[in-house]
Design an enzyme around this catalytic site. Structure first.
Site, PDB file in Angstrom:
ATOM      1  N   LYS A   1      41.801  54.566  45.038  1.00  0.00           N
ATOM      2  CA  LYS A   1      40.685  53.884  44.384  1.00  0.00           C
ATOM      3  C   LYS A   1      40.679  52.403  44.772  1.00  0.00           C
ATOM      4  CE  LYS A   1      38.869  53.193  39.675  1.00  0.00           C
ATOM      5  NZ  LYS A   1      39.243  53.173  38.253  1.00  0.00           N
ATOM      6  N   GLN A   2      41.880  51.866  44.975  1.00  0.00           N
ATOM      7  CA  GLN A   2      41.997  50.415  45.168  1.00  0.00           C
ATOM      8  C   GLN A   2      43.336  50.077  45.822  1.00  0.00           C
ATOM      9  OE1 GLN A   2      42.243  50.923  40.777  1.00  0.00           O
ATOM     10  NE2 GLN A   2      42.808  48.766  40.878  1.00  0.00           N
TER      11      GLN A   2
ATOM     12  N   TRP B   1      45.523  44.149  33.147  1.00  0.00           N
ATOM     13  CA  TRP B   1      46.329  43.358  34.088  1.00  0.00           C
ATOM     14  C   TRP B   1      45.456  42.444  34.933  1.00  0.00           C
ATOM     15  CZ3 TRP B   1      47.391  44.991  39.630  1.00  0.00           C
ATOM     16  CH2 TRP B   1      46.355  45.794  40.125  1.00  0.00           C
ATOM     17  N   ASP B   2      44.144  42.709  34.903  1.00  0.00           N
ATOM     18  CA  ASP B   2      43.200  41.910  35.679  1.00  0.00           C
ATOM     19  C   ASP B   2      43.463  40.412  35.454  1.00  0.00           C
ATOM     20  OD1 ASP B   2      42.238  44.513  35.151  1.00  0.00           O
ATOM     21  OD2 ASP B   2      40.158  43.944  35.517  1.00  0.00           O
TER      22      ASP B   2
ATOM     23  N   GLU C   1      44.401  54.067  40.792  1.00  0.00           N
ATOM     24  CA  GLU C   1      44.198  55.043  39.710  1.00  0.00           C
ATOM     25  C   GLU C   1      43.773  56.419  40.208  1.00  0.00           C
ATOM     26  OE1 GLU C   1      41.669  53.398  36.698  1.00  0.00           O
ATOM     27  OE2 GLU C   1      43.195  51.956  36.071  1.00  0.00           O
TER      28      GLU C   1
HETATM   29  C1  BGC Z   1      40.662  49.585  37.755  1.00  0.00           C
HETATM   30  C2  BGC Z   1      41.798  48.904  37.027  1.00  0.00           C
HETATM   31  C3  BGC Z   1      41.249  47.745  36.230  1.00  0.00           C
HETATM   32  C4  BGC Z   1      40.139  48.197  35.312  1.00  0.00           C
HETATM   33  C5  BGC Z   1      39.493  47.048  34.563  1.00  0.00           C
HETATM   34  C6  BGC Z   1      39.587  49.980  36.776  1.00  0.00           C
HETATM   35  O1  BGC Z   1      38.504  50.513  37.466  1.00  0.00           O
HETATM   36  O2  BGC Z   1      41.104  50.725  38.436  1.00  0.00           O
HETATM   37  O3  BGC Z   1      42.734  48.437  37.963  1.00  0.00           O
HETATM   38  O4  BGC Z   1      42.262  47.152  35.500  1.00  0.00           O
HETATM   39  O5  BGC Z   1      39.146  48.818  36.085  1.00  0.00           O
HETATM   40  O6  BGC Z   1      38.901  46.149  35.433  1.00  0.00           O
END
Ligand code: BGC
Length: 656
Positions: A525-526, A303-304, A428
């Protein structure tokens, strides 16, 4: 113009492999890590073709129905950079000095190295190289070798070196071995399992020369790698001229001038430079989490692309944005099959993939991130809002309809409204929950956009009415007593993670704690709810309360986090906090803040740093074709100048 160059001095003390990533050259199709001309044991050289992957079965200890079946791993191709050199018959050369300077204005990397034999004979190697944006099959290098303090025989050999497969050694789920033993027939190379081929054509260097002290020899070498076995006859000088022209045009439409902070100026340009370099352009490739600079995350598209990278392209390089979106339309059938396999209607896009199949072997933090469907729909909508290109949207409308169909079939109506259960949101560190606020908000928008589009195109009218209803009735959790938006139904009931007793070296948590331990606690995490707030306004007071609640619980272990908190900090008028987050986002890879730039750039964060400036400091928004700007500049930044392309027209904007 100084801020258009990045040199070794801008990186501080860093590793060989970080240098290889940061100065990697790429053109959307081909990427080459900037490894040393004479390899060091610590080197990790390699090159990549976008969307060129090998597949192999995923072996599960315990399998279950519908689990992803195959890995897709971007293949590490040749080492096209190392040179075999002998001075007076001696090939044991030691690096004495190196100087690297990336000319971002022109898209060209300049390097200078001094190597010496044990007896003290020294040569200078000067390299000028680029991945051509004019002919995307080409990596070109000019090599000048000078005998500094001796006269005699120098032998120089350079071809392509295949990198043989080696075994996974590290315990780090974010990187996977990418070397593959390719099948070679003349100039054709094929992956054994995915059966994908490419062809190589290049000028070999094989010289045994007498060089006098102070004299130089020059080579211009062109490597062509083609998936179609089509080669042209380009000259180095012509390609270089075109490269400079293309980069001129790129900066004209995409540069951002920051007055007041040179470091940030350099950081943001460095990020935009990499974004331009690694974006797929052919509708069959997208933008890997690490671009074309390293093997991290196996070259997968997440999704980035839609949520972190697309906005930059939509507003400055709409053609690239369109081709990234076209990639999604091209894998729609696979998304349809996936939804069917899971027993739902419509289409479900893979959480991580190259070819379109789900490849996430860990579904709680993979497949369950259903929000990717709505993220994709959001990106199409943003593209339409900014470019006005409704023709493309109507042609691609099935992506919007099929994703909406999925939500309608996956979610259900209850007394509380339309609910979506058993999902993982962007955070996550919290998995498989009910009614993740971000997911519900995005699905609401997906359903709503699908409904509007259906009405406009006069299709799917009956379904559109249901989509509208589901969208209107979407359940969005809220804790009235505390006045906080609920990340999901259960998040607020959990214990808070013991941050105080978590030693620094235990971050990122994912490398030190079992997922179950992490999921049990309030720890992020984010950005999750805060990301939803970045996209969809809530009242200022609400945003502040949520920011103050969620930010202290966020580890920012994912590089996708800080930039978003920065934007929202700008929105709520905390410009000092916004500035701090932005600064970190702008220089994240230059300073290897995540400790793994060696795996490749953190592309989403690079896009995030653009968001920090534009959505944050410039308060950019678009409403009915009208661009809205707010001056949220922190005191450290005196002015911001940028160009946007809206409805096909360039607009220059200056804020001070
Ligand atoms: C993040 C995801 C991201 C992925 C790839 C993961 O560490 O939690 O949101 O899509 O990295 O960048």
């Amino acid at each position: 113009m100084n801020e258009f160059t990045v040199g070794l001095g801008d990186l501080g003390n860093t590793s060989i492999q970080n240098v290889e990533t940061l100065f990697a050259q790429a053109n959307g199709a081909l990427g080459v890590r900037s490894s040393l001309p004479i390899l060091d044991p610590d080197s990790n050289p390699g090159s990549f073709l976008n969307a060129y992957y090998e597949s192999h079965d995923i072996i599960y200890g315990e399998n279950a129905y519908g689990y992803a079946k195959k890995h897709e791993t971007m293949v590490k191709l040749f080492d096209m950079r190392s040179i075999d050199i002998e001075i007076l018959g001696d090939d044991n050369l030691k690096l004495q000095k190196e100087d690297i300077s990336l000319d971002m204005a022109k898209g060209i990397l300049n390097e200078e190295y001094i190597y010496s034999t044990i007896d003290g004979e020294k040569i200078k190697i000067e390299l000028e190289s680029f991945a051509s944006h004019f002919d995307r099959n080409v990596y070109a290098q000019k090599i000048i070798i000078t005998a500094l303090n001796f006269s005699g025989q120098v032998s120089i050999n350079k071809s392509v070196k295949h990198i043989p497969a080696k075994k996974d050694e590290d315990f780090d789920p974010r990187v996977k071995e990418a070397s593959v033993n390719l099948i070679v027939e003349e100039n054709k190379y094929t992956t054994p399992n995915s059966n994908l081929s490419f062809f190589v054509n290049f000028d070999k260097i094989n010289e045994n020369l007498e060089i006098n002290e102070g004299e130089s020899v020059t080579f211009k070498q062109i490597y062509q790698i083609s998936r179609e076995n089509k080669f042209t006859n380009p000259t180095y000088d012509h390609l270089k001229e075109k490269q400079i022209e293309i980069f001129n045009r790129f900066w004209e439409s995409s540069d951002i001038e920051i007055e007041g902070d040179e470091r940030l100026q350099k950081g943001i340009r460095f990020n935009l430079y990499h974004l331009f370099n690694s974006a797929g352009r052919d509708g069959h490739s997208s933008f890997g989490a690490k671009g074309l600079t390293g093997e991290g995350y196996e070259g997968h598209y997440f999704w980035d692309t839609e949520m972190y990278l697309l906005p930059f392209f939509v507003y400055t390089q709409p053609e690239i944005a369109k081709s990234l979106l076209t990639y999604r339309t091209n894998i729609l059938d696979k998304a349809r099959d996936r939804a069917e396999e899971l027993g739902f209607k419509g289409a479900l896009f893979a959480w991580r993939t190259i070819d379109g199949h789900e490849t996430s072997a860990y579904y709680p933090a993979g497949t369950a991130q259903l929000h990717i469907n709505a993220d994709i729909a959001y990106a199409f909508e943003l593209y339409e809002k900014v470019t006005g290109d409704s023709e493309f949207i109507e042609k691609s409308a099935d992506v919007i309809f099929e994703t909406a169909r999925f939500w309608y079939s996956y979610g259900f109506k209850s007394e509380r409204g339309f609910e979506i259960h058993e999902v993982t949101g962007p955070d996550e560190y919290t998995a498989l929950v009910n009614n993740n606020y971000y997911t519900n908000k995005m699905a609401q928008n997906n359903l709503n956009y699908a409904c509007k589009l259906a009405k406009r195109m006069n299709v799917n009218i009956e379904e559109a009415a249901k989509w509208e209803e589901a969208s209107n009735e979407m359940y969005l959790g809220y804790d009235i007593e505390r006045g906080i938006t609920k990340q999901d139904d259960s998040f607020l009931d959990k214990q808070v993670w013991d941050f105080e007793n978590t030693p620094k070296e235990n971050y990122p948590l994912l490398l030190h704690y079992h997922p179950m331990t992490i999921y049990k606690y309030q720890v992020l995490k984010q950005a999750d709810t805060i990301l939803a707030h970045m996209l969809y306004d809530v009242s200022n007071e609400q945003m502040e309360r949520d920011f103050d609640f969620y930010e202290p619980l966020t580890t920012h272990d994912s590089s996708l986090s800080k930039a978003i908190y920065g934007v929202v900090a700008s929105k709520i008028g905390r410009s000092d906090v916004a500035y701090k987050f932005f600064k970190e986002a702008a220089t994240m890879d230059l300073e290897d803040q995540q400790g793994n730039s060696s795996h490749g750039i953190h592309a989403a964060n690079m896009g995030g740093s653009w968001l920090g400036l534009l959505y944050g400091f410039a308060g950019l928004n678009i409403n009915n074709g009208e661009v809205i700007i707010h001056n949220n500049l922190p005191k450290e930044i005196k002015s911001l100048k940028f160009t946007l392309t809206i409805n096909g027209e360039k607009r220059e904007i200056l804020i001070k």
